[in-house]
Each structure stands twice: as structure tokens, then as C-alpha cells.
Design a protein around this motif. Structure first.
Motif, PDB file in Angstrom:
ATOM      1  N   ILE A 168       6.035   3.477 -19.368  1.00  0.00           N
ATOM      2  CA  ILE A 168       5.042   3.719 -18.340  1.00  0.00           C
ATOM      3  C   ILE A 168       4.356   2.392 -18.128  1.00  0.00           C
ATOM      4  O   ILE A 168       3.972   1.812 -19.284  1.00  0.00           O
ATOM      5  CB  ILE A 168       4.032   4.793 -18.681  1.00  0.00           C
ATOM      6  CG1 ILE A 168       4.451   6.244 -18.969  1.00  0.00           C
ATOM      7  CG2 ILE A 168       2.757   4.792 -17.612  1.00  0.00           C
ATOM      8  CD1 ILE A 168       3.515   7.155 -19.498  1.00  0.00           C
ATOM      9  N   LEU A 169       4.419   1.813 -16.860  1.00  0.00           N
ATOM     10  CA  LEU A 169       3.987   0.432 -16.757  1.00  0.00           C
ATOM     11  C   LEU A 169       2.504   0.520 -16.466  1.00  0.00           C
ATOM     12  O   LEU A 169       1.688   1.507 -16.156  1.00  0.00           O
ATOM     13  CB  LEU A 169       4.551   0.059 -15.473  1.00  0.00           C
ATOM     14  CG  LEU A 169       6.057  -0.356 -15.352  1.00  0.00           C
ATOM     15  CD1 LEU A 169       6.709  -1.039 -14.088  1.00  0.00           C
ATOM     16  CD2 LEU A 169       6.389  -1.192 -16.475  1.00  0.00           C
ATOM     17  N   GLU A 170       1.718  -0.610 -16.813  1.00  0.00           N
ATOM     18  CA  GLU A 170       0.357  -0.398 -16.621  1.00  0.00           C
ATOM     19  C   GLU A 170      -0.025  -0.420 -15.270  1.00  0.00           C
ATOM     20  O   GLU A 170       0.247  -1.164 -14.358  1.00  0.00           O
ATOM     21  CB  GLU A 170      -0.203  -1.827 -16.975  1.00  0.00           C
ATOM     22  CG  GLU A 170      -1.727  -1.855 -17.779  1.00  0.00           C
ATOM     23  CD  GLU A 170      -1.862  -2.978 -18.492  1.00  0.00           C
ATOM     24  OE1 GLU A 170      -2.610  -2.978 -19.470  1.00  0.00           O
ATOM     25  OE2 GLU A 170      -1.384  -4.125 -18.247  1.00  0.00           O
ATOM     26  N   ASP A 171      -1.228   0.226 -14.982  1.00  0.00           N
ATOM     27  CA  ASP A 171      -1.731   0.323 -13.599  1.00  0.00           C
ATOM     28  C   ASP A 171      -2.080  -1.022 -12.923  1.00  0.00           C
ATOM     29  O   ASP A 171      -2.555  -1.911 -13.854  1.00  0.00           O
ATOM     30  CB  ASP A 171      -2.810   1.465 -13.715  1.00  0.00           C
ATOM     31  CG  ASP A 171      -2.604   2.737 -13.708  1.00  0.00           C
ATOM     32  OD1 ASP A 171      -1.283   3.104 -13.947  1.00  0.00           O
ATOM     33  OD2 ASP A 171      -3.380   3.628 -13.558  1.00  0.00           O
ATOM     34  N   GLU A 172      -2.078  -1.120 -11.873  1.00  0.00           N
ATOM     35  CA  GLU A 172      -2.516  -2.037 -11.014  1.00  0.00           C
ATOM     36  C   GLU A 172      -3.827  -2.216 -10.148  1.00  0.00           C
ATOM     37  O   GLU A 172      -3.691  -0.909  -9.575  1.00  0.00           O
ATOM     38  CB  GLU A 172      -1.618  -2.883 -10.320  1.00  0.00           C
ATOM     39  CG  GLU A 172      -0.239  -3.469 -10.989  1.00  0.00           C
ATOM     40  CD  GLU A 172       0.790  -3.949 -10.181  1.00  0.00           C
ATOM     41  OE1 GLU A 172       0.644  -4.005  -9.057  1.00  0.00           O
ATOM     42  OE2 GLU A 172       1.533  -4.523 -10.580  1.00  0.00           O
ATOM     43  N   ARG A 173      -4.817  -2.842 -10.174  1.00  0.00           N
ATOM     44  CA  ARG A 173      -5.988  -2.622  -9.217  1.00  0.00           C
ATOM     45  C   ARG A 173      -6.268  -4.010  -8.654  1.00  0.00           C
ATOM     46  O   ARG A 173      -6.038  -5.061  -8.984  1.00  0.00           O
ATOM     47  CB  ARG A 173      -7.036  -2.324 -10.042  1.00  0.00           C
ATOM     48  CG  ARG A 173      -6.892  -0.780 -11.021  1.00  0.00           C
ATOM     49  CD  ARG A 173      -8.119  -0.550 -11.720  1.00  0.00           C
ATOM     50  NE  ARG A 173      -7.862   0.743 -12.322  1.00  0.00           N
ATOM     51  CZ  ARG A 173      -7.229   0.714 -13.526  1.00  0.00           C
ATOM     52  NH1 ARG A 173      -6.730  -0.253 -14.226  1.00  0.00           N
ATOM     53  NH2 ARG A 173      -7.158   1.972 -14.331  1.00  0.00           N
ATOM     54  N   ALA A 174      -6.927  -3.793  -7.388  1.00  0.00           N
ATOM     55  CA  ALA A 174      -7.267  -4.808  -6.586  1.00  0.00           C
ATOM     56  C   ALA A 174      -8.236  -4.699  -5.539  1.00  0.00           C
ATOM     57  O   ALA A 174      -8.268  -3.206  -5.291  1.00  0.00           O
ATOM     58  CB  ALA A 174      -5.773  -5.398  -5.779  1.00  0.00           C
ATOM     59  N   LEU A 175      -9.089  -5.327  -5.148  1.00  0.00           N
ATOM     60  CA  LEU A 175     -10.041  -5.316  -4.154  1.00  0.00           C
ATOM     61  C   LEU A 175      -9.818  -6.314  -3.162  1.00  0.00           C
ATOM     62  O   LEU A 175      -9.581  -7.337  -3.256  1.00  0.00           O
ATOM     63  CB  LEU A 175     -11.506  -5.323  -4.883  1.00  0.00           C
ATOM     64  CG  LEU A 175     -12.937  -4.965  -3.754  1.00  0.00           C
ATOM     65  CD1 LEU A 175     -12.855  -3.624  -3.505  1.00  0.00           C
ATOM     66  CD2 LEU A 175     -13.933  -5.681  -4.595  1.00  0.00           C
ATOM     67  N   GLU A 176      -9.774  -5.595  -1.829  1.00  0.00           N
ATOM     68  CA  GLU A 176      -9.729  -6.612  -0.686  1.00  0.00           C
ATOM     69  C   GLU A 176     -10.986  -6.324   0.318  1.00  0.00           C
ATOM     70  O   GLU A 176     -11.430  -5.050   0.498  1.00  0.00           O
ATOM     71  CB  GLU A 176      -8.482  -6.210  -0.037  1.00  0.00           C
ATOM     72  CG  GLU A 176      -8.334  -7.046   1.425  1.00  0.00           C
ATOM     73  CD  GLU A 176      -6.937  -6.670   2.292  1.00  0.00           C
ATOM     74  OE1 GLU A 176      -6.803  -6.961   3.322  1.00  0.00           O
ATOM     75  OE2 GLU A 176      -5.972  -5.811   1.400  1.00  0.00           O
ATOM     76  N   GLY A 177     -11.396  -7.367   0.883  1.00  0.00           N
ATOM     77  CA  GLY A 177     -12.542  -7.152   1.900  1.00  0.00           C
ATOM     78  C   GLY A 177     -12.424  -8.330   2.963  1.00  0.00           C
ATOM     79  O   GLY A 177     -11.721  -8.899   2.962  1.00  0.00           O
ATOM     80  N   ALA A 178     -13.123  -7.912   4.167  1.00  0.00           N
ATOM     81  CA  ALA A 178     -12.978  -8.947   5.210  1.00  0.00           C
ATOM     82  C   ALA A 178     -14.205  -8.648   6.261  1.00  0.00           C
ATOM     83  O   ALA A 178     -14.913  -7.486   6.250  1.00  0.00           O
ATOM     84  CB  ALA A 178     -11.862  -8.359   6.030  1.00  0.00           C
ATOM     85  N   LEU A 179     -14.730  -9.575   6.754  1.00  0.00           N
ATOM     86  CA  LEU A 179     -15.340  -9.565   7.918  1.00  0.00           C
ATOM     87  C   LEU A 179     -14.726  -9.992   9.113  1.00  0.00           C
ATOM     88  O   LEU A 179     -13.864 -10.999   9.073  1.00  0.00           O
ATOM     89  CB  LEU A 179     -16.508 -10.713   7.524  1.00  0.00           C
ATOM     90  CG  LEU A 179     -17.514 -10.474   6.355  1.00  0.00           C
ATOM     91  CD1 LEU A 179     -18.102 -11.783   5.994  1.00  0.00           C
ATOM     92  CD2 LEU A 179     -18.356  -9.239   6.642  1.00  0.00           C
ATOM     93  N   TYR A 180     -15.372  -9.271  10.270  1.00  0.00           N
ATOM     94  CA  TYR A 180     -14.447  -9.872  11.498  1.00  0.00           C
ATOM     95  C   TYR A 180     -15.323  -9.696  12.682  1.00  0.00           C
ATOM     96  O   TYR A 180     -16.420  -9.290  12.553  1.00  0.00           O
ATOM     97  CB  TYR A 180     -13.263  -8.700  11.687  1.00  0.00           C
ATOM     98  CG  TYR A 180     -13.641  -7.225  11.852  1.00  0.00           C
ATOM     99  CD1 TYR A 180     -13.883  -6.761  12.894  1.00  0.00           C
ATOM    100  CD2 TYR A 180     -13.753  -6.479  10.697  1.00  0.00           C
ATOM    101  CE1 TYR A 180     -14.252  -5.375  13.207  1.00  0.00           C
ATOM    102  CE2 TYR A 180     -14.142  -5.149  10.771  1.00  0.00           C
ATOM    103  CZ  TYR A 180     -14.485  -4.724  11.906  1.00  0.00           C
ATOM    104  OH  TYR A 180     -14.753  -3.435  12.001  1.00  0.00           O
ATOM    105  N   ILE A 181     -15.082 -10.274  13.797  1.00  0.00           N
ATOM    106  CA  ILE A 181     -15.673 -10.460  15.079  1.00  0.00           C
ATOM    107  C   ILE A 181     -14.506 -10.598  16.129  1.00  0.00           C
ATOM    108  O   ILE A 181     -13.581 -11.380  15.806  1.00  0.00           O
ATOM    109  CB  ILE A 181     -16.769 -11.461  15.281  1.00  0.00           C
ATOM    110  CG1 ILE A 181     -17.571 -11.367  16.745  1.00  0.00           C
ATOM    111  CG2 ILE A 181     -15.948 -12.801  14.920  1.00  0.00           C
ATOM    112  CD1 ILE A 181     -18.504 -12.098  16.698  1.00  0.00           C
ATOM    113  N   HIS A 182     -14.833  -9.775  17.068  1.00  0.00           N
ATOM    114  CA  HIS A 182     -13.623  -9.763  18.273  1.00  0.00           C
ATOM    115  C   HIS A 182     -14.377  -9.744  19.450  1.00  0.00           C
ATOM    116  O   HIS A 182     -15.272  -8.985  19.834  1.00  0.00           O
ATOM    117  CB  HIS A 182     -12.701  -8.705  18.198  1.00  0.00           C
ATOM    118  CG  HIS A 182     -11.810  -8.516  18.949  1.00  0.00           C
ATOM    119  ND1 HIS A 182     -11.711  -7.759  20.140  1.00  0.00           N
ATOM    120  CD2 HIS A 182     -10.322  -9.203  19.323  1.00  0.00           C
ATOM    121  CE1 HIS A 182     -10.625  -7.960  21.117  1.00  0.00           C
ATOM    122  NE2 HIS A 182     -10.011  -8.645  20.333  1.00  0.00           N
ATOM    123  N   ASN A 183     -13.994 -10.610  20.675  1.00  0.00           N
ATOM    124  CA  ASN A 183     -14.501 -10.310  22.038  1.00  0.00           C
ATOM    125  C   ASN A 183     -13.469 -10.108  23.079  1.00  0.00           C
ATOM    126  O   ASN A 183     -12.568 -10.755  22.910  1.00  0.00           O
ATOM    127  CB  ASN A 183     -15.346 -11.413  22.362  1.00  0.00           C
ATOM    128  CG  ASN A 183     -16.142 -11.268  23.535  1.00  0.00           C
ATOM    129  OD1 ASN A 183     -16.571 -10.150  23.816  1.00  0.00           O
ATOM    130  ND2 ASN A 183     -16.233 -12.522  24.128  1.00  0.00           N
TER     131      ASN A 183
END
Length: 394
Positions: free
Chosen positions: A202-217
Motif C-alpha cells: 500500500i503506497l503512502e497517500d499524496e496530498r497537495a494544495l493548489e490556489g489561484a487568483l485571476y482576472i479576465h476582460n
């Protein structure tokens, strides 16, 4: 890019529709739970293809199975002052078995909540919170001594907040922030049957956090020029707990070049990546029938699909970026000419000619004979490089 939206149920009357074929059937229904206030949609699909397999002359086919089902539900609520709330879910499951040789199963589940509200005459706000999971498993009985069962799963929790502001032809803005929490079970295996000598893993679990700010016109400069452009800044953190292997510098990563093991506790930052993403699209209208479009996009992807087959299969799995695997970064430029050719009052066709160039950094590839699934030293099988593709399409 496909933008697929789920249908909102009718707030006034009930509707039912369905269909049936020799191998599957589907049924959908919608209508009001509270007239003009709350509506629902329900849909389902399933197969009964096994009864066909039972009538095939080949005994191996008669002992096989191929089945699937999926269903979907959505509730839409009209709140006060044009506020809206949506609750939805989706579930699917596929199951394939060939004789007593191999069995494959994979499933998806999605749960989502969305809310929208007008903030002013020209401004609105939208929020979406969702949970999704994908699970796959396989049983290989082709050789009794190495028969085994294996599994893989990925869970994802996401949040997206977006503001929309449309003032005039110069300003049609959307901006906000988003976040994704990844949790992956990279793989497990167990012996299957009394003769199997496969070692459990059983392989060890992987965890990650991704975030972003965005603006579009989106902007209409004049009668012949339209622009669409945006900026997004994304950041990604690979988190513990994890055991990260270190290898000697200047040599290929392998069991022989393993130098050390570093242990990280739960929630501890292991590696961090970030950077800008740019989008630009221009459209020049030459006349009523023809136009020129040009675009540039830079994107970053912190999770990659690992596949050792040409076609998608349940053995494919997703791998997060970590200290050894860099995120993918892509740049693509395109230029195209489009023209509507009218033959007569009832028929016409569209002609287009578009050229493109794409450069992708840190693409995932693997060594010849690589063992990809349930491998504790996965990074020793992976190589990364640059991919360039270009062409012209008519």
C-alpha cells in the motif's frame, strides 16, 4: 475546450423522457418541487448487455461481463432578490470482466453546491464548492502464481469564487480566486487466490494544495477589433506526511543511486511551485464574412496523467508534482483565417486555415520497461523533457 452545463429543472411543469436500445436504456425527469421556487432534475442510464454476451458461441465471452450505470440529480432554488442556489450530484460505475482472466472496475462521484447573487446593476457574484472522487481497481488472474488485485483513487475538494462586472464595451470583467485540495491513494496491490505469491503493498497517500487568483476582460475596441485577455497567478504546495527519497547528483535516479530518505510530518511543506499564466485573444473582422484570429496562452498544470497505453484505460492514473516531478508549463501561439462562404439562401459553409506552435516544458514520459503502478520509487521510472508541436489546419 468544452464548456458543459447541467440542465435546470422546469419550475412550471413536469417532464419525462427516455429511450431504450438493445444494450441500454435511459430515463430523465424534471419539474417543480415548489412551483416557481424549487425545481429538480433526475436522470439515469444503465446497460443490460450481459444477456447478449450469454448468447455468444464462445464460452470465454459467455463467462464475461460488460456493464455500466450512471445517474444525476440537481435541485435549483430561487431565493429572494434573484439569489439562486444549486445542489447537484453525479455517480457512474463501469465494470468489465473477461472470462476468469481479468476484471476492471472504475467509478466517479461528484457532489457540488453553487450560489449566485446580483451585487449591483452590472455586477454579480458566483461561488461553487465541490467534492469529486475517482476510483479504479483491477484483478488479474491470467497467471495463478502472480494473480493480484490492485486499486487506485483520487479525491479532490475545490472552491471557486468569481465576480462579474460588465460596464460597457470596454469593460466586461470577471475576477476571483480558486482553490483545490488533492488527496491521492497512488496504488495498492494484494495477492489474489491461494497460489499467488504477490507481496501486499500500500503506497503512502499524496496530498497537495493548489490556489489561484485571476482576472479576465473582454473588450470591443471598435467595429473591427475585439480583444479578450486575462492574467492568472497559481501556486501549488506538495504536503506531508511523506517519505521523500534523495538520490546522488549527476547520475540517473535508480535503486543504486539512492542516497537518503527524508521523512515529513502531516501538513509539512515538502515542495512549492508558482508562476503566472497569461491568456490573450484578438479577433479582426475584415468584412461581414471573414475574420482573422490570433491568440497566445501560457498554462501551468501541477497534476499529470500517467499512461502506458495508447488508449485511455483504468490502469491510467494521476501523479502530483513533487520534489522530483516538475509541473507542466505550456505556451501556445495560433493565427487563423476564417470565412463564411454563402452558396445560396439555404446553404453555406465555413472555411478556416489556422497555424499553431506549442512548446511544453516538463512533459511526463517513462523509461522503456518501466513499472509504473504501485511503485515505491516511481520517480526512478519517470523522465521529463520538452515537447514542441506545430502545424497548420484547414
Amino acid at each position: 475546450i468544452l464548456d458543459i452545463d447541467s440542465r435546470t429543472g422546469d419550475f412550471e411543469k413536469y417532464n419525462v423522457n427516455g429511450g431504450i436500445s438493445p444494450v441500454s436504456a435511459h430515463l430523465a425527469f424534471d419539474g417543480p418541487l415548489l412551483k416557481d421556487k424549487i425545481s429538480f432534475v433526475g436522470a439515469g442510464r444503465s446497460t443490460y448487455s450481459d444477456w447478449i454476451l450469454r448468447r455468444v458461441g464462445d464460452e470465454r465471452v459467455r463467462n464475461s461481463s460488460a456493464s455500466f450505470y450512471d445517474y444525476f440529480g440537481k435541485i435549483s432554488i430561487k431565493l429572494k432578490k434573484d439569489n439562486k442556489l444549486f445542489l447537484s450530484f453525479y455517480k457512474s460505475h463501469d465494470d468489465f470482466k473477461f472470462d476468469n482472466i481479468q476484471t476492471q472496475e472504475y467509478s466517479n462521484f461528484v457532489l457540488s453546491t453553487a450560489y449566485s447573487t446580483p451585487l449591483a446593476t452590472n455586477m454579480s457574484y458566483e461561488a461553487n464548492v465541490s467534492y469529486s472522487s475517482y476510483n479504479s481497481s483491477m484483478i488479474d488472474e491470467s497467471i495463478p502464481s502472480i494473480s493480484m488485485s490492485s486499486s487506485y483513487s483520487i479525491n479532490q475538494q475545490s472552491l471557486n469564487n468569481r465576480f462579474n462586472w460588465k460596464r460597457d464595451r470596454w469593460i466586461n470583467l470577471s475576477f476571483g480566486l480558486s482553490g483545490i485540495l488533492y488527496n491521492i491513494q497512488p496504488g495498492s496491490r494484494d495477492p489474489w487466490g491461494p497460489e499467488s505469491i504477490v507481496e501486499p503493498l500500500i503506497l503512502e497517500d499524496e496530498r497537495a494544495l493548489e490556489g489561484a487568483l485571476y482576472i479576465h476582460n473582454e473588450q470591443t475596441i471598435n467595429s473591427w477589433l475585439k480583444l479578450s485577455y486575462g492574467f492568472r497567478y497559481s501556486a501549488y504546495a506538495f504536503l506531508g506526511p511523506a517519505a521523500i527519497y534523495e538520490y546522488n547528483n549527476g547520475v540517473t535516479r535508480s535503486a543504486e543511486s539512492l542516497k537518503d530518505t527524508i521523512l515529513y510530518s502531516s501538513g509539512e511543506l515538502i515542495s512549492f511551485y508558482s508562476g503566472p499564466e497569461i491568456r490573450f485573444l484578438g479577433k479582426i473582422i475584415l468584412d461581414a464574412k471573414s475574420s482573422i484570429k490570433f491568440s497566445y496562452n501560457r498554462t501551468r498544470q501541477y497534476i499529470g496523467l500517467v499512461s502506458n497505453t495508447v488508449l485511455p484505460a483504468p490502469t491510467d492514473f494521476w501523479k502530483l508534482s513533487d520534489p522530483h516531478i516538475q509541473p507542466r508549463i505550456g505556451d501556445i501561439v495560433s493565427l487563423g483565417y476564417f470565412r463564411n462562404v454563402v452558396l445560396n439562401s439555404s446553404s453555406s459553409f465555413v472555411f478556416s486555415m489556422e497555424t499553431y506552435y506549442r512548446n511544453t516544458q516538463n512533459i511526463l514520459d517513462y523509461k522503456t520497461g518501466a513499472e509504473l503502478f504501485a511503485n515505491e520509487h516511481f520517480e526512478t521510472e519517470i523522465i521529463q523533457g520538452i515537447n514542441r508541436s506545430y502545424g497548420i489546419e484547414f
